[in-house]
Design a protein around this motif. Structure first.
Motif, PDB file in Angstrom:
ATOM      1  N   GLY A  16       0.832  -1.203   0.000  1.00 49.55           N
ATOM      2  CA  GLY A  16       0.000   0.000   0.000  1.00 49.55           C
ATOM      3  C   GLY A  16       0.858   1.241   0.000  1.00 49.55           C
ATOM      4  N   ALA A  17       0.208   2.407  -0.093  1.00 51.58           N
ATOM      5  CA  ALA A  17       0.949   3.668  -0.093  1.00 51.58           C
ATOM      6  C   ALA A  17       0.078   4.752   0.535  1.00 51.58           C
ATOM      7  CB  ALA A  17       1.334   4.047  -1.510  1.00 51.58           C
ATOM      8  N   ALA A  18       0.722   5.683   1.209  1.00 53.09           N
ATOM      9  CA  ALA A  18       0.030   6.842   1.794  1.00 53.09           C
ATOM     10  C   ALA A  18       1.069   7.859   2.225  1.00 53.09           C
ATOM     11  CB  ALA A  18      -0.795   6.413   3.011  1.00 53.09           C
ATOM     12  N   ALA A  19       0.679   9.140   2.182  1.00 53.46           N
ATOM     13  CA  ALA A  19       1.520  10.238   2.697  1.00 53.46           C
ATOM     14  C   ALA A  19       2.964  10.185   2.175  1.00 53.46           C
ATOM     15  CB  ALA A  19       1.506  10.210   4.227  1.00 53.46           C
ATOM     16  N   GLY A  20       3.093   9.951   0.874  1.00 56.13           N
ATOM     17  CA  GLY A  20       4.432   9.948   0.276  1.00 56.13           C
ATOM     18  C   GLY A  20       5.314   8.801   0.702  1.00 56.13           C
ATOM     19  N   ALA A  21       4.704   7.670   1.050  1.00 49.74           N
ATOM     20  CA  ALA A  21       5.488   6.484   1.433  1.00 49.74           C
ATOM     21  C   ALA A  21       4.768   5.231   0.953  1.00 49.74           C
ATOM     22  CB  ALA A  21       5.672   6.425   2.940  1.00 49.74           C
ATOM     23  N   SER A  22       5.534   4.178   0.670  1.00 49.60           N
ATOM     24  CA  SER A  22       4.928   2.892   0.299  1.00 49.60           C
ATOM     25  C   SER A  22       5.320   1.864   1.361  1.00 49.60           C
ATOM     26  CB  SER A  22       5.408   2.443  -1.080  1.00 49.60           C
ATOM     27  OG  SER A  22       6.811   2.298  -1.082  1.00 49.60           O
ATOM     28  N   PHE A  23       4.464   0.864   1.542  1.00 50.52           N
ATOM     29  CA  PHE A  23       4.757  -0.154   2.561  1.00 50.52           C
ATOM     30  C   PHE A  23       4.361  -1.541   2.062  1.00 50.52           C
ATOM     31  CE2 PHE A  23       0.438   1.287   3.446  1.00 50.52           C
ATOM     32  CZ  PHE A  23      -0.256   0.099   3.606  1.00 50.52           C
ATOM     33  N   THR A  24       5.001  -2.537   2.644  1.00 59.14           N
ATOM     34  CA  THR A  24       4.683  -3.940   2.364  1.00 59.14           C
ATOM     35  C   THR A  24       4.510  -4.650   3.698  1.00 59.14           C
ATOM     36  OG1 THR A  24       6.035  -3.910   0.369  1.00 59.14           O
ATOM     37  CG2 THR A  24       5.464  -6.072   1.233  1.00 59.14           C
ATOM     38  N   CYS A  25       3.402  -5.372   3.827  1.00 60.72           N
ATOM     39  CA  CYS A  25       3.151  -6.148   5.045  1.00 60.72           C
ATOM     40  C   CYS A  25       3.057  -7.621   4.661  1.00 60.72           C
ATOM     41  CB  CYS A  25       1.847  -5.687   5.694  1.00 60.72           C
ATOM     42  SG  CYS A  25       1.349  -6.730   7.077  1.00 60.72           S
ATOM     43  N   GLU A  26       3.911  -8.440   5.260  1.00 61.48           N
ATOM     44  CA  GLU A  26       3.897  -9.890   5.027  1.00 61.48           C
ATOM     45  C   GLU A  26       3.558 -10.589   6.332  1.00 61.48           C
ATOM     46  OE1 GLU A  26       6.933 -11.412   1.669  1.00 61.48           O
ATOM     47  OE2 GLU A  26       7.888 -10.490   3.402  1.00 61.48           O
ATOM     48  N   ILE A  27       2.581 -11.497   6.285  1.00 66.44           N
ATOM     49  CA  ILE A  27       2.221 -12.260   7.485  1.00 66.44           C
ATOM     50  C   ILE A  27       2.237 -13.742   7.143  1.00 66.44           C
ATOM     51  CG2 ILE A  27       0.475 -12.676   9.275  1.00 66.44           C
ATOM     52  CD1 ILE A  27      -0.544  -9.910   8.960  1.00 66.44           C
ATOM     53  N   LYS A  28       2.931 -14.523   7.959  1.00 65.26           N
ATOM     54  CA  LYS A  28       2.896 -15.978   7.759  1.00 65.26           C
ATOM     55  C   LYS A  28       2.659 -16.653   9.106  1.00 65.26           C
ATOM     56  CE  LYS A  28       7.905 -16.689   7.945  1.00 65.26           C
ATOM     57  NZ  LYS A  28       9.077 -17.262   7.293  1.00 65.26           N
ATOM     58  N   SER A  29       2.044 -17.824   9.067  1.00 62.39           N
ATOM     59  CA  SER A  29       1.792 -18.549  10.319  1.00 62.39           C
ATOM     60  C   SER A  29       2.091 -20.026  10.135  1.00 62.39           C
ATOM     61  CB  SER A  29       0.341 -18.367  10.775  1.00 62.39           C
ATOM     62  OG  SER A  29      -0.549 -19.018   9.890  1.00 62.39           O
ATOM     63  N   VAL A  30       2.574 -20.637  11.205  1.00 57.34           N
ATOM     64  CA  VAL A  30       2.864 -22.081  11.217  1.00 57.34           C
ATOM     65  C   VAL A  30       2.339 -22.670  12.534  1.00 57.34           C
ATOM     66  CG1 VAL A  30       4.898 -21.955   9.707  1.00 57.34           C
ATOM     67  CG2 VAL A  30       5.185 -21.645  12.174  1.00 57.34           C
ATOM     68  N   ASN A  31       2.496 -23.987  12.682  1.00 57.34           N
ATOM     69  CA  ASN A  31       1.997 -24.689  13.880  1.00 57.34           C
ATOM     70  C   ASN A  31       2.596 -24.149  15.174  1.00 57.34           C
ATOM     71  OD1 ASN A  31       1.094 -26.256  11.829  1.00 57.34           O
ATOM     72  ND2 ASN A  31       1.740 -28.198  12.679  1.00 57.34           N
ATOM     73  N   SER A  32       1.790 -24.147  16.212  1.00 61.03           N
ATOM     74  CA  SER A  32       2.272 -23.794  17.542  1.00 61.03           C
ATOM     75  C   SER A  32       1.265 -24.312  18.569  1.00 61.03           C
ATOM     76  CB  SER A  32       2.400 -22.268  17.663  1.00 61.03           C
ATOM     77  OG  SER A  32       2.797 -21.909  18.967  1.00 61.03           O
ATOM     78  N   ARG A  33       1.745 -24.545  19.786  1.00 58.57           N
ATOM     79  CA  ARG A  33       0.842 -25.037  20.838  1.00 58.57           C
ATOM     80  C   ARG A  33      -0.180 -23.975  21.235  1.00 58.57           C
ATOM     81  NH1 ARG A  33       2.587 -29.735  23.412  1.00 58.57           N
ATOM     82  NH2 ARG A  33       1.474 -29.230  25.325  1.00 58.57           N
ATOM     83  N   GLY A  34       0.251 -22.693  21.183  1.00 57.63           N
ATOM     84  CA  GLY A  34      -0.656 -21.598  21.516  1.00 57.63           C
ATOM     85  C   GLY A  34      -0.542 -20.509  20.465  1.00 57.63           C
ATOM     86  N   LEU A  35      -0.815 -19.253  20.859  1.00 58.50           N
ATOM     87  CA  LEU A  35      -0.649 -18.128  19.936  1.00 58.50           C
ATOM     88  C   LEU A  35       0.666 -17.428  20.255  1.00 58.50           C
ATOM     89  CD1 LEU A  35      -1.667 -16.238  17.707  1.00 58.50           C
ATOM     90  CD2 LEU A  35      -2.941 -14.969  19.454  1.00 58.50           C
ATOM     91  N   ASP A  36       1.565 -17.410  19.271  1.00 60.19           N
ATOM     92  CA  ASP A  36       2.888 -16.807  19.438  1.00 60.19           C
ATOM     93  C   ASP A  36       3.055 -15.758  18.333  1.00 60.19           C
ATOM     94  OD1 ASP A  36       5.531 -16.294  20.053  1.00 60.19           O
ATOM     95  OD2 ASP A  36       6.297 -17.975  18.875  1.00 60.19           O
ATOM     96  N   ILE A  37       3.154 -14.472  18.717  1.00 56.42           N
ATOM     97  CA  ILE A  37       3.224 -13.385  17.727  1.00 56.42           C
ATOM     98  C   ILE A  37       4.626 -12.786  17.715  1.00 56.42           C
ATOM     99  CG2 ILE A  37       2.289 -11.132  17.044  1.00 56.42           C
ATOM    100  CD1 ILE A  37      -0.307 -11.902  18.553  1.00 56.42           C
ATOM    101  N   ARG A  38       5.224 -12.712  16.514  1.00 51.69           N
ATOM    102  CA  ARG A  38       6.544 -12.084  16.364  1.00 51.69           C
ATOM    103  C   ARG A  38       6.428 -10.968  15.326  1.00 51.69           C
ATOM    104  NH1 ARG A  38      10.223 -17.604  16.306  1.00 51.69           N
ATOM    105  NH2 ARG A  38       9.199 -18.508  18.110  1.00 51.69           N
ATOM    106  N   LEU A  39       6.826  -9.764  15.716  1.00 53.96           N
ATOM    107  CA  LEU A  39       6.729  -8.614  14.809  1.00 53.96           C
ATOM    108  C   LEU A  39       8.111  -8.112  14.427  1.00 53.96           C
ATOM    109  CD1 LEU A  39       3.899  -6.530  16.554  1.00 53.96           C
ATOM    110  CD2 LEU A  39       3.670  -8.363  14.888  1.00 53.96           C
TER     111      LEU A  39
END
Length: 296
Positions: A16-39
């Protein structure tokens, strides 16, 4: 959210793009015993971490989720600044060396070319532009999560079909064990007669005694309860799959219960053929459990 099964494996990418900047967001998920978020957020966007974690938490209940955010500004490197501290250090060093080294004094472009003296910095953004860019990024993350959920559900649909196939195999194996002739008291009595006569030709046990022994053996080898529980687990597993949602943990628990009953069935078995059915049953349950590991 859909009630279909979801896999814990998926990938999505949004630009996407806004305010004179462009960005890319990539999200991937794999198996886990619970919910584990890494940013992994682009420098200067740490303030969005809390909002992004909340967005992920609303859409995903289980899995190891990695979110990468890259941002490129159109005015990147637009400001060139002199690092006064670095320049002062260089000039002080030149002053010290002045009388000691016989060399021509360095030129201005030579000094400015030294690493760290000149710095390129992004042109500052207005508060309104920063707010617009942040809002666009969060919108992009939301879209990526919608796409991720769709990918996970599509994969979940494929796994659900395989799980139902395994359950059908298990049902057929339960039916085989149920109707196997080795389970009847008559078959046990016939085998007992054969074993007694094989021990010695001159030993004859009264028919009543043989019948008592056969009844005892039949009681020890009775797998009625195991078969009933396996059938009940089948119904529960099919119900969970049909209901959908985040049922991975409950399906995993059921697969363990299936395995417990199959083990007991094998240990109680009084015939090679019945043991073979029990081992086939265990193999099908293992395959079921492997596939269940990927369900949210």
């Amino acid at each position: 959210m859909s009630h279909s099964l979801a896999s814990m494996t998926g990938y999505a990418r949004v630009t996407g793009a806004a305010a004179g900047a462009s960005f890319t967001c990539e999200i991937k998920s794999v198996n886990s015993r619970g919910l584990d978020i890494r940013l992994r957020l682009a420098p200067g966007f740490d303030a969005l971490e809390s909002d992004i974690r909340q967005l992920i938490g609303k859409m995903v209940s289980r899995g190891s989720v990695t979110c990468n955010l890259a941002v490129e500004r159109e005015g990147a490197g637009g400001n060139v600044l002199v690092n006064q501290q670095a320049l002062a250090t260089v000039l002080a060093a030149m002053g010290e060396l002045a009388g000691k080294v016989d060399a021509a004094p360095p030129s201005l472009d030579g000094i400015l070319g030294l690493k760290g003296v000149l710095e390129q910095r992004d042109l500052p953004m207005t508060a309104a532009a920063e707010a617009d860019l942040s809002a666009a990024i969060l919108q992009g993350v939301s879209q990526a999560l919608v796409d991720l959920a769709l990918a996970r559900r599509q994969e979940g649909g494929r796994i659900a079909a395989m799980l139902l196939q395994r359950l059908q195999e298990i049902e057929a194996q339960i039916a085989q064990a149920e109707t196997h002739p080795a389970r009847t008291r008559e078959a046990i009595l016939a085998r007992l007669r054969q074993q007694v006569s094989a021990l010695a030709d001159d030993i004859t046990l009264p028919e009543e005694r043989l019948a008592q022994e056969a009844l005892l053996l039949a009681t020890k080898a009775d797998i009625r309860e195991e078969l009933d529980r396996l059938t009940a687990h089948l119904g529960s597993a099919r119900q969970l799959i049909a209901g959908g949602g985040a049922v991975g943990r409950r399906l995993d628990f059921l697969a363990q219960e299936f395995n417990r009953e199959a083990n007991t069935l094998c240990s109680k078995s009084n015939a090679v053929e019945l043991t073979a059915i029990g081992l086939d049953l265990k193999a099908s349950i293992d395959q079921l459990r492997e596939q269940v590991q990927n369900i949210e």
